[in-house]
Design a protein around this motif. Structure first.
Motif, PDB file in Angstrom:
ATOM      1  N   PHE A 106       9.508   1.377  -7.252  1.00 13.79           N
ATOM      2  CA  PHE A 106      10.729   1.436  -6.451  1.00 13.79           C
ATOM      3  C   PHE A 106      10.411   1.882  -5.031  1.00 13.79           C
ATOM      4  O   PHE A 106       9.607   2.800  -4.812  1.00 13.79           O
ATOM      5  CB  PHE A 106      11.729   2.414  -7.068  1.00 13.79           C
ATOM      6  N   ARG A 107      11.066   1.245  -4.080  1.00 14.13           N
ATOM      7  CA  ARG A 107      10.983   1.656  -2.685  1.00 14.13           C
ATOM      8  C   ARG A 107      12.395   1.750  -2.106  1.00 14.13           C
ATOM      9  O   ARG A 107      13.282   0.957  -2.431  1.00 14.13           O
ATOM     10  CB  ARG A 107      10.160   0.688  -1.849  1.00 14.13           C
ATOM     11  N   TYR A 108      12.603   2.746  -1.293  1.00 12.11           N
ATOM     12  CA  TYR A 108      13.890   2.897  -0.617  1.00 12.11           C
ATOM     13  C   TYR A 108      14.021   1.859   0.487  1.00 12.11           C
ATOM     14  O   TYR A 108      13.024   1.369   1.032  1.00 12.11           O
ATOM     15  CB  TYR A 108      14.025   4.303  -0.027  1.00 12.11           C
ATOM     16  N   VAL A 109      15.264   1.535   0.820  1.00 11.52           N
ATOM     17  CA  VAL A 109      15.545   0.520   1.827  1.00 11.52           C
ATOM     18  C   VAL A 109      16.383   1.077   2.964  1.00 11.52           C
ATOM     19  O   VAL A 109      16.145   0.794   4.137  1.00 11.52           O
ATOM     20  CB  VAL A 109      16.282  -0.688   1.199  1.00 11.52           C
TER      21      VAL A 109
ATOM     22  N   HIS B 229      11.614   3.647   5.447  1.00  7.51           N
ATOM     23  CA  HIS B 229      10.345   3.254   4.844  1.00  7.51           C
ATOM     24  C   HIS B 229      10.484   3.410   3.328  1.00  7.51           C
ATOM     25  O   HIS B 229      11.492   3.913   2.825  1.00  7.51           O
ATOM     26  CB  HIS B 229       9.216   4.129   5.377  1.00  7.51           C
ATOM     27  N   ALA B 230       9.453   3.010   2.603  1.00  7.58           N
ATOM     28  CA  ALA B 230       9.491   3.044   1.144  1.00  7.58           C
ATOM     29  C   ALA B 230       9.760   4.437   0.602  1.00  7.58           C
ATOM     30  O   ALA B 230      10.391   4.604  -0.441  1.00  7.58           O
ATOM     31  CB  ALA B 230       8.180   2.507   0.576  1.00  7.58           C
ATOM     32  N   ASP B 231       9.303   5.480   1.305  1.00  7.32           N
ATOM     33  CA  ASP B 231       9.459   6.859   0.825  1.00  7.32           C
ATOM     34  C   ASP B 231      10.742   7.516   1.309  1.00  7.32           C
ATOM     35  O   ASP B 231      10.909   8.730   1.177  1.00  7.32           O
ATOM     36  CB  ASP B 231       8.257   7.698   1.242  1.00  7.32           C
ATOM     37  N   ASP B 232      11.650   6.743   1.888  1.00  3.33           N
ATOM     38  CA  ASP B 232      12.956   7.198   2.363  1.00  3.33           C
ATOM     39  C   ASP B 232      12.908   7.912   3.707  1.00  3.33           C
ATOM     40  O   ASP B 232      13.912   8.466   4.140  1.00  3.33           O
ATOM     41  CB  ASP B 232      13.648   8.107   1.331  1.00  3.33           C
ATOM     42  N   THR B 233      11.779   7.927   4.370  1.00  2.00           N
ATOM     43  CA  THR B 233      11.738   8.452   5.729  1.00  2.00           C
ATOM     44  C   THR B 233      12.299   7.394   6.675  1.00  2.00           C
ATOM     45  O   THR B 233      12.187   6.194   6.409  1.00  2.00           O
ATOM     46  CB  THR B 233      10.309   8.821   6.143  1.00  2.00           C
ATOM     47  N   PRO B 234      12.911   7.816   7.785  1.00  4.02           N
ATOM     48  CA  PRO B 234      13.587   6.850   8.653  1.00  4.02           C
ATOM     49  C   PRO B 234      12.642   5.861   9.324  1.00  4.02           C
ATOM     50  O   PRO B 234      11.578   6.248   9.821  1.00  4.02           O
ATOM     51  CB  PRO B 234      14.297   7.744   9.684  1.00  4.02           C
ATOM     52  N   ALA B 235      13.025   4.603   9.315  1.00  2.00           N
ATOM     53  CA  ALA B 235      12.300   3.564  10.034  1.00  2.00           C
ATOM     54  C   ALA B 235      12.891   3.440  11.440  1.00  2.00           C
ATOM     55  O   ALA B 235      13.775   4.206  11.840  1.00  2.00           O
ATOM     56  CB  ALA B 235      12.384   2.243   9.276  1.00  2.00           C
ATOM     57  N   ARG B 236      12.450   2.469  12.175  1.00  2.00           N
ATOM     58  CA  ARG B 236      12.865   2.324  13.569  1.00  2.00           C
ATOM     59  C   ARG B 236      14.301   1.836  13.699  1.00  2.00           C
ATOM     60  O   ARG B 236      15.033   2.250  14.588  1.00  2.00           O
ATOM     61  CB  ARG B 236      11.917   1.358  14.276  1.00  2.00           C
TER      62      ARG B 236
ATOM     63  N   GLN C 145       7.055   8.449  -8.242  1.00  2.00           N
ATOM     64  CA  GLN C 145       6.388   7.340  -7.583  1.00  2.00           C
ATOM     65  C   GLN C 145       5.262   7.916  -6.712  1.00  2.00           C
ATOM     66  O   GLN C 145       5.066   9.130  -6.679  1.00  2.00           O
ATOM     67  CB  GLN C 145       7.380   6.547  -6.741  1.00  2.00           C
ATOM     68  N   LYS C 146       4.530   7.068  -6.034  1.00  2.00           N
ATOM     69  CA  LYS C 146       3.398   7.547  -5.233  1.00  2.00           C
ATOM     70  C   LYS C 146       3.826   8.559  -4.179  1.00  2.00           C
ATOM     71  O   LYS C 146       3.075   9.471  -3.837  1.00  2.00           O
ATOM     72  CB  LYS C 146       2.700   6.357  -4.562  1.00  2.00           C
ATOM     73  N   TYR C 147       5.048   8.410  -3.669  1.00  2.00           N
ATOM     74  CA  TYR C 147       5.523   9.276  -2.603  1.00  2.00           C
ATOM     75  C   TYR C 147       6.258  10.509  -3.126  1.00  2.00           C
ATOM     76  O   TYR C 147       6.723  11.341  -2.360  1.00  2.00           O
ATOM     77  CB  TYR C 147       6.441   8.500  -1.653  1.00  2.00           C
ATOM     78  N   GLY C 148       6.403  10.638  -4.445  1.00  2.00           N
ATOM     79  CA  GLY C 148       7.080  11.792  -5.024  1.00  2.00           C
ATOM     80  C   GLY C 148       8.143  11.379  -6.030  1.00  2.00           C
ATOM     81  O   GLY C 148       8.259  10.201  -6.386  1.00  2.00           O
ATOM     82  N   VAL C 149       8.937  12.360  -6.466  1.00  2.00           N
ATOM     83  CA  VAL C 149      10.008  12.091  -7.433  1.00  2.00           C
ATOM     84  C   VAL C 149      11.215  11.534  -6.689  1.00  2.00           C
ATOM     85  O   VAL C 149      11.657  12.117  -5.695  1.00  2.00           O
ATOM     86  CB  VAL C 149      10.389  13.370  -8.199  1.00  2.00           C
ATOM     87  N   ILE C 150      11.754  10.407  -7.170  1.00  2.00           N
ATOM     88  CA  ILE C 150      12.878   9.796  -6.469  1.00  2.00           C
ATOM     89  C   ILE C 150      14.130  10.649  -6.663  1.00  2.00           C
ATOM     90  O   ILE C 150      14.302  11.302  -7.678  1.00  2.00           O
ATOM     91  CB  ILE C 150      13.130   8.347  -6.922  1.00  2.00           C
TER      92      ILE C 150
ATOM     93  N   LEU D 171      22.804  18.344  10.382  1.00  2.00           N
ATOM     94  CA  LEU D 171      23.417  17.143   9.818  1.00  2.00           C
ATOM     95  C   LEU D 171      22.575  15.913  10.145  1.00  2.00           C
ATOM     96  O   LEU D 171      22.080  15.770  11.262  1.00  2.00           O
ATOM     97  CB  LEU D 171      24.820  16.939  10.383  1.00  2.00           C
ATOM     98  N   GLY D 172      22.433  15.039   9.163  1.00  2.00           N
ATOM     99  CA  GLY D 172      21.709  13.798   9.395  1.00  2.00           C
ATOM    100  C   GLY D 172      20.227  13.984   9.647  1.00  2.00           C
ATOM    101  O   GLY D 172      19.588  13.121  10.258  1.00  2.00           O
ATOM    102  N   ALA D 173      19.671  15.078   9.150  1.00  2.00           N
ATOM    103  CA  ALA D 173      18.253  15.360   9.398  1.00  2.00           C
ATOM    104  C   ALA D 173      17.352  14.294   8.793  1.00  2.00           C
ATOM    105  O   ALA D 173      16.204  14.121   9.218  1.00  2.00           O
ATOM    106  CB  ALA D 173      17.888  16.729   8.841  1.00  2.00           C
ATOM    107  N   MET D 174      17.854  13.576   7.796  1.00  2.00           N
ATOM    108  CA  MET D 174      17.056  12.544   7.142  1.00  2.00           C
ATOM    109  C   MET D 174      17.042  11.243   7.925  1.00  2.00           C
ATOM    110  O   MET D 174      16.351  10.297   7.554  1.00  2.00           O
ATOM    111  CB  MET D 174      17.591  12.302   5.725  1.00  2.00           C
ATOM    112  N   MET D 175      17.788  11.190   9.036  1.00  2.00           N
ATOM    113  CA  MET D 175      17.885   9.974   9.831  1.00  2.00           C
ATOM    114  C   MET D 175      17.013  10.061  11.082  1.00  2.00           C
ATOM    115  O   MET D 175      16.533  11.128  11.469  1.00  2.00           O
ATOM    116  CB  MET D 175      19.339   9.737  10.258  1.00  2.00           C
ATOM    117  N   GLY D 176      16.839   8.920  11.716  1.00  2.00           N
ATOM    118  CA  GLY D 176      16.170   8.892  13.001  1.00  2.00           C
ATOM    119  C   GLY D 176      17.068   9.472  14.083  1.00  2.00           C
ATOM    120  O   GLY D 176      18.279   9.646  13.893  1.00  2.00           O
TER     121      GLY D 176
END
Length: 382
Positions: free
Chosen positions: A310-313, A330-337, A273-278, A173-178
Motif C-alpha cells: 500500500f502507498r498513500y496518495v 509520497h508513498a509514506d504519506d509525507t507531502p509531495a509538491r 509497510q516499509k515506511y512503518g505502520v499504516i 494545524l496541517g503539519a502533515m501538509m506542505g
C-alpha cells in the motif's frame, strides 16, 4: 468454508462484497455482523454534526443479490480456540475464517469529563446531538487539530456563521501538509471565522466550560471531541497478538501472526509497510478489505495469499461545502509538491467521498453476474 466478517464500515463492506464476487460458485458462506442495519458514512459525519441529512444507506439492501448473509448484533466475545463469536443476545456464530473489521472510535477516556460532557463523531446519532445545540450565539469548542477536527470546525463555521467556533490543538494545524497547502488551509479557517488556538491542551471538560493546561477556562455551549482513537478490546481479550494500541498484529498477507485463520483489516489491524505502520483512514481501509477478500479467495482454491502493498496518495480535506484543500503525498504519506485548492479541490474531495459506493456497486454487480459450468468448474460469464 464459513467466512465471518465483523464490522460493516468501509473496510468490512468492501471485504464482503469482494469475497462474494471472488468466491461465487464455490462452497463458501459469507456472513457479515454489525450492530446496526444502517451504514455510517464516517467521511461525512461532520456534515451530520451541522444538521445536514445524508442518504439513508441500509446494509441489507446494499447486500441484496450478493449472497452475503447479514446478522444484526453486538459482538461480545471471540473464542479463537473454538472459532466462535458470541453476540449480546445469546447467539453464537462459528467460522472457519474470521475477518476483523471492527474499526475504531474516538477515545473519550483520555481526558476527564469528555465521556460525560463532550460529543464525538463515533456515530450519526451522536453527531446529530451536536447539530441540535448549534443555536445562534453559541460557542462550540472542537478539541483536536487533526483532519477530522479541521473538517468539523470548518463545516460548523460555514453552516452556522452565528456560532462561535474555537479549534484547540496541541500541535500546528496541517503539519502533515506542505507549506502552501497549510497556508491555504489556515486562510480558509480564518475567513470562516474559526478561532484557532495551537499549543494548548484540554485537561478537563466541564458541563459549560473546558479547562486548558495552565488553568484557563473557556466557556462553551458544546464540545466536539475529535482527538485520539481506540480499537475494540475483543481481539486482545481473545488472546490474539495485539500491539500497544490493541490492534491485531498481522503478517504481510494481513493474517494474524498468532491466529492465521483470522484476517484483520482497516483500523483493527497493525499493518506494517516499509515506511512503518499504516494509520487508519478510509484511504487505507478499503484496500485492506479488498486484499483480504483476494487472499481468502486464494485460500478457498488451495493457494497461498499474497503480500499486501500500500502507498498513500493524498490528504483530502473539506473546508465546508464550498472550499477544500488536497495535499498529494509520497508513498509514506509525507507531502509531495502538488496540491489542489478551491473549487477543483471541492470536486476532488466529493469524488473521493463518493468513490466507496461506486466501487461497492461494481463489486456487487460482479457478484451478481451469472455463472456457467466450464470444465467442471464454476466460471463467470462476461
Amino acid at each position: 468454508m464459513n467466512i465471518l466478517v465483523l464490522g460493516a464500515g468501509y473496510a468490512g463492506m468492501t471485504a464482503v462484497a469482494a469475497v462474494a464476487r471472488r468466491t461465487r460458485g464455490e462452497d463458501v458462506r459469507v456472513t457479515l455482523v454489525s450492530p446496526s442495519t444502517r451504514f455510517t458514512e464516517r467521511l461525512r459525519l461532520h456534515q451530520v454534526a451541522t444538521g445536514q441529512e445524508l442518504a439513508d444507506l441500509r446494509i441489507p439492501k446494499m447486500l441484496e443479490g450478493t449472497g452475503v448473509e447479514f446478522v444484526q448484533g453486538w459482538v461480545t466475545a471471540i473464542d479463537a480456540g473454538a472459532r466462535r463469536v458470541a453476540l449480546a443476545d445469546g447467539r453464537s456464530l462459528e467460522y472457519d475464517k474470521l475477518v476483523c473489521a471492527l474499526g475504531s472510535v474516538a477515545d473519550t477516556g483520555m481526558v476527564a469529563g469528555v465521556a460525560e460532557h463532550a460529543v464525538t463523531l463515533n456515530s450519526a446519532d451522536e453527531a446529530a446531538r451536536l447539530a441540535s445545540r448549534l443555536v445562534a450565539g453559541a460557542t462550540v469548542v472542537v478539541g483536536g487539530g487533526g483532519l477530522t477536527g479541521i473538517e468539523a470546525a470548518a463545516e460548523i463555521a460555514e453552516q452556522h456563521p452565528s456560532v462561535r467556533v474555537v479549534l484547540l490543538s496541541r500541535g500546528e494545524l496541517g503539519a502533515m501538509m506542505g507549506a502552501k497547502a497549510r497556508t491555504y488551509l489556515l486562510a480558509v479557517l480564518d475567513r470562516l471565522g474559526v478561532e484557532v488556538r495551537t499549543g494548548v491542551s484540554v485537561t478537563k471538560v466541564l458541563p459549560e466550560a473546558v479547562e486548558l493546561n495552565g488553568g484557563e477556562l473557556v466557556a462553551v455551549d458544546a464540545v466536539l471531541w475529535t482527538t485520539g482513537v481506540k480499537v475494540s478490546p475483543l481481539a486482545a481479550e481473545a488472546g490474539l497478538e495485539v500491539d500497544g494500541r490493541g490492534r491485531i498484529v498481522v503478517d504481510a498477507t494481513l493474517r494474524s501472526v498468532s491466529h492465521p485463520e483470522v484476517y484483520a483489516i482497516g483500523d483493527a489491524a497493525a499493518i506494517r509497510q516499509k515506511y512503518g505502520v499504516i494509520h487508519g483512514t478510509c484511504q487505507s481501509g478499503i484496500p485492506t478489505g479488498a486484499h483480504a477478500a483476494a487472499s481468502l479467495a486464494r485460500e478457498v482454491r488451495g493457494k497461498e495469499p499474497r503480500a499486501f502493498r500500500f502507498r498513500y496518495v493524498h490528504q483530502p480535506v473539506s473546508l465546508g461545502r464550498r472550499d477544500a484543500v488536497i495535499q498529494f503525498t509520497h508513498a509514506d504519506d509525507t507531502p509531495a509538491r502538488f496540491y489542489l485548492k478551491g473549487k477543483w479541490a471541492v470536486f476532488y474531495k466529493e469524488t473521493v467521498s463518493s468513490s466507496p459506493w461506486k466501487e461497492f456497486a461494481i463489486l456487487k454487480r460482479w457478484a451478481q453476474l451469472p455463472l456457467s459450468l466450464k470444465g467442471g468448474r464454476a466460471t463467470r460469464m462476461a
